[in-house]
Design a protein around this motif. Structure first.
Motif, PDB file in Angstrom:
ATOM      1  N   ASN A 175       0.809  -1.224   0.000  1.00 33.06           N
ATOM      2  CA  ASN A 175       0.000   0.000   0.000  1.00 33.06           C
ATOM      3  C   ASN A 175       0.841   1.274   0.000  1.00 33.06           C
ATOM      4  OD1 ASN A 175      -2.259   1.586  -0.002  1.00 33.06           O
ATOM      5  ND2 ASN A 175      -2.883   1.140   2.087  1.00 33.06           N
ATOM      6  N   PRO A 176       1.731   1.453  -0.975  1.00 32.05           N
ATOM      7  CA  PRO A 176       2.588   2.651  -0.970  1.00 32.05           C
ATOM      8  C   PRO A 176       1.815   3.959  -1.091  1.00 32.05           C
ATOM      9  CG  PRO A 176       2.762   1.467  -3.055  1.00 32.05           C
ATOM     10  CD  PRO A 176       2.003   0.577  -2.135  1.00 32.05           C
ATOM     11  N   ALA A 177       0.635   3.931  -1.742  1.00 33.25           N
ATOM     12  CA  ALA A 177      -0.141   5.160  -1.885  1.00 33.25           C
ATOM     13  C   ALA A 177      -0.555   5.724  -0.533  1.00 33.25           C
ATOM     14  CB  ALA A 177      -1.372   4.895  -2.752  1.00 33.25           C
ATOM     15  N   LEU A 178      -0.636   4.864   0.499  1.00 32.19           N
ATOM     16  CA  LEU A 178      -0.994   5.343   1.837  1.00 32.19           C
ATOM     17  C   LEU A 178       0.039   6.337   2.355  1.00 32.19           C
ATOM     18  CD1 LEU A 178      -2.796   5.206   4.363  1.00 32.19           C
ATOM     19  CD2 LEU A 178      -1.452   3.230   5.106  1.00 32.19           C
ATOM     20  N   ALA A 179       1.301   6.117   2.036  1.00 30.57           N
ATOM     21  CA  ALA A 179       2.345   7.052   2.470  1.00 30.57           C
ATOM     22  C   ALA A 179       2.112   8.432   1.859  1.00 30.57           C
ATOM     23  CB  ALA A 179       3.718   6.519   2.084  1.00 30.57           C
ATOM     24  N   MET A 180       1.679   8.450   0.602  1.00 34.99           N
ATOM     25  CA  MET A 180       1.411   9.725  -0.058  1.00 34.99           C
ATOM     26  C   MET A 180       0.222  10.432   0.575  1.00 34.99           C
ATOM     27  SD  MET A 180       3.024  11.331  -2.354  1.00 34.99           S
ATOM     28  CE  MET A 180       3.917   9.891  -2.969  1.00 34.99           C
ATOM     29  N   GLN A 181      -0.822   9.663   0.860  1.00 32.05           N
ATOM     30  CA  GLN A 181      -2.007  10.242   1.495  1.00 32.05           C
ATOM     31  C   GLN A 181      -1.659  10.791   2.886  1.00 32.05           C
ATOM     32  OE1 GLN A 181      -4.542   6.826   1.397  1.00 32.05           O
ATOM     33  NE2 GLN A 181      -4.579   6.769  -0.848  1.00 32.05           N
ATOM     34  N   ALA A 182      -0.850  10.036   3.632  1.00 32.32           N
ATOM     35  CA  ALA A 182      -0.439  10.508   4.957  1.00 32.32           C
ATOM     36  C   ALA A 182       0.393  11.781   4.848  1.00 32.32           C
ATOM     37  CB  ALA A 182       0.343   9.417   5.675  1.00 32.32           C
ATOM     38  N   LEU A 183       1.269  11.830   3.838  1.00 30.35           N
ATOM     39  CA  LEU A 183       2.083  13.032   3.641  1.00 30.35           C
ATOM     40  C   LEU A 183       1.194  14.254   3.421  1.00 30.35           C
ATOM     41  CD1 LEU A 183       4.842  14.423   3.199  1.00 30.35           C
ATOM     42  CD2 LEU A 183       4.641  13.796   0.780  1.00 30.35           C
ATOM     43  N   PRO A 222      -4.031   1.618  12.544  1.00 27.75           N
ATOM     44  CA  PRO A 222      -4.810   0.690  11.716  1.00 27.75           C
ATOM     45  C   PRO A 222      -4.372   0.762  10.254  1.00 27.75           C
ATOM     46  CG  PRO A 222      -6.247   2.023  13.116  1.00 27.75           C
ATOM     47  CD  PRO A 222      -4.878   2.624  13.203  1.00 27.75           C
ATOM     48  N   PRO A 223      -4.546  -0.323   9.503  1.00 28.78           N
ATOM     49  CA  PRO A 223      -4.173  -0.301   8.082  1.00 28.78           C
ATOM     50  C   PRO A 223      -5.096   0.605   7.274  1.00 28.78           C
ATOM     51  CG  PRO A 223      -5.326  -2.335   8.619  1.00 28.78           C
ATOM     52  CD  PRO A 223      -5.082  -1.629   9.924  1.00 28.78           C
ATOM     53  N   ALA A 224      -4.571   1.112   6.158  1.00 26.99           N
ATOM     54  CA  ALA A 224      -5.340   1.900   5.193  1.00 26.99           C
ATOM     55  C   ALA A 224      -5.995   3.124   5.835  1.00 26.99           C
ATOM     56  CB  ALA A 224      -6.391   1.029   4.505  1.00 26.99           C
ATOM     57  N   ASN A 225      -5.347   3.702   6.828  1.00 26.10           N
ATOM     58  CA  ASN A 225      -5.895   4.857   7.536  1.00 26.10           C
ATOM     59  C   ASN A 225      -4.867   5.987   7.494  1.00 26.10           C
ATOM     60  OD1 ASN A 225      -6.820   6.743   9.482  1.00 26.10           O
ATOM     61  ND2 ASN A 225      -7.958   5.130  10.548  1.00 26.10           N
ATOM     62  N   ALA A 226      -4.994   6.835   6.476  1.00 22.82           N
ATOM     63  CA  ALA A 226      -4.014   7.906   6.287  1.00 22.82           C
ATOM     64  C   ALA A 226      -4.037   8.902   7.436  1.00 22.82           C
ATOM     65  CB  ALA A 226      -4.271   8.616   4.962  1.00 22.82           C
ATOM     66  N   GLU A 227      -5.226   9.182   7.959  1.00 17.23           N
ATOM     67  CA  GLU A 227      -5.333  10.150   9.053  1.00 17.23           C
ATOM     68  C   GLU A 227      -4.612   9.656  10.299  1.00 17.23           C
ATOM     69  OE1 GLU A 227      -7.849   9.020   7.273  1.00 17.23           O
ATOM     70  OE2 GLU A 227      -8.409  10.793   6.097  1.00 17.23           O
ATOM     71  N   ALA A 228      -4.767   8.358  10.616  1.00 16.67           N
ATOM     72  CA  ALA A 228      -4.102   7.803  11.800  1.00 16.67           C
ATOM     73  C   ALA A 228      -2.591   7.775  11.626  1.00 16.67           C
ATOM     74  CB  ALA A 228      -4.632   6.398  12.078  1.00 16.67           C
ATOM     75  N   MET A 229      -2.121   7.408  10.419  1.00 11.94           N
ATOM     76  CA  MET A 229      -0.679   7.386  10.187  1.00 11.94           C
ATOM     77  C   MET A 229      -0.104   8.794  10.263  1.00 11.94           C
ATOM     78  SD  MET A 229       1.550   5.381   7.358  1.00 11.94           S
ATOM     79  CE  MET A 229       1.523   3.932   8.455  1.00 11.94           C
TER      80      MET A 229
END
Length: 363
Positions: free
Chosen positions: A179-187, A293-300
């Motif tokens: 899920n590399p796109a999650l890093a972008m969303q978190a950024l 949690p996985p797939a949770n950009a806000e939490a990351m």
């Protein structure tokens, strides 16, 4: 110098020779050679079908001349490669050592219990690289042996990060399971609070479109100038790349005991990771990492922001993680592998099962 009677065949998915150290079994093979073992590897083919052909051919060509055969076991289509290799080796009477890998293997075993039990029963010895897999796979076979994924912890330049913590790093292959796109969303979420934060993404393209999806997300979110894509990194370059960063992001949906996370721990990087698979067996939330949690950009993003606002917490997590990863150094794990393989060749599989409890202690 090779010791007579000490020859091995490793079966699995291995990269080109220049990158062998980035894969645990390949690194193990290199280190066993230094101990006097003759080692062959199959397969290095980059494509799935070519890899399957090479695995079959390699098993037919090398297994008969090997003292033992070590087979990596993953879930999904790769599980069949292990089945095929073991079906070829079994009639030769060679001891088989199965190395269980992949955070999704327990779920695969629940879907295909008979296939998994049959494969595991065919081996002289079955090893697990994490307490997570050891616990989850026990219903499939007795006498599993814990041999943690090791690394050369001292080659990483440990240091505690000082504020401001603004440089994020992601290290993994670009594949949907990570899920590399999650890093972008978190950024994108983090930069709402700290617009000077940047992200470096390190890893090869596995060809499933994840890299392109992540790059497109950077464009859509207006983050193209805040992200660097380095591509694949040679093993010797990883310590230097990690040393340039402040916080490590692990975004995976499935996991076991990822070497990339262990490398971050050895480097002193505070880790923010999804709480999946074997991760909570490796790291404890609030003690040596922050888990979300996985797939949770806000939490990351919130976890990373917390480290930026609480640098003392970041340093405490780093110190504790470093102490843990030191116990997984090759100097502790390689002698166990050497003993296990010598015993397997000597027909001492039952003795190995009796040793499982002592090997299963936390490193």
């Amino acid at each position: 110098m090779t010791t007579p009677g000490k020859s091995l065949l490793f079966v699995g998915a291995f990269p080109e020779p220049a990158a062998l150290e980035r894969y645990v079994s390949a690194d193990l093979a290199l280190r066993l050679r230094a101990l006097g073992w003759a080692v062959n590897i199959t397969s290095r083919h980059p494509r799935r079908f070519g890899r399957a052909r090479q695995i079959l051919w390699g098993a037919l060509r090398h297994a008969r001349r090997s003292s033992a055969v070590c087979v990596d076991v993953y879930s999904g289509p790769a599980f069949r490669w292990a089945e095929w290799a073991c079906a070829i080796v079994r009639p030769m009477g060679k001891p088989i050592v199965l190395i269980l890998r992949g955070g999704d293997l327990p779920a695969f075993s629940r879907r295909h219990p008979e296939r998994v039990r049959r494969l595991l029963a065919s081996a002289a010895t079955v090893t697990c690289p994490s307490e997570y897999l050891l616990s989850e796979m026990r219903p499939m076979r007795d006498g599993l042996i814990l041999l943690p994924n090791p690394l050369d912890a001292m080659r990483y330049n440990y240091r505690e990060r000082q504020p401001p913590l603004r440089r994020l790093v992601w290290l993994r292959a670009f594949h949907e399971i990570y899920n590399p796109a999650l890093a972008m969303q978190a950024l994108g979420e983090i930069r709402k609070n700290y617009p000077d934060v940047v992200l470096t993404m390190i890893g090869p393209d596995r060809g499933d479109g994840s890299l392109q999806k992540t790059q497109q997300a950077a464009q859509n979110l207006g983050l193209a100038g805040a992200v660097t894509f380095t591509g694949a990194a040679a093993k010797q370059d990883v310590p230097g790349l990690l040393a340039q960063s402040d916080i490590f992001l692990n975004t995976t949906n499935f996991d076991n005991t990822p070497v990339s996370v262990m490398e971050a721990m050895a480097s002193g990087l505070p880790v923010v990771s999804t709480n999946v698979g074997g991760i909570p067996w490796l790291l404890e939330d609030g003690k040596d990492a922050l888990l979300v949690p996985p797939a949770n950009a806000e939490a990351m993003a919130a976890a990373a922001v917390r480290l930026m606002r609480e640098p003392e917490l970041a340093q405490t997590l780093s110190r504790r993680a470093f102490e843990k990863v030191k116990a997984m150094d090759w100097t502790a794990i390689l002698p166990r592998w050497n003993q296990l393989l010598e015993n397997a060749i000597g027909g001492e599989a039952r003795a190995q099962a009796r040793l499982s409890e002592s090997f299963s202690a936390r490193p």
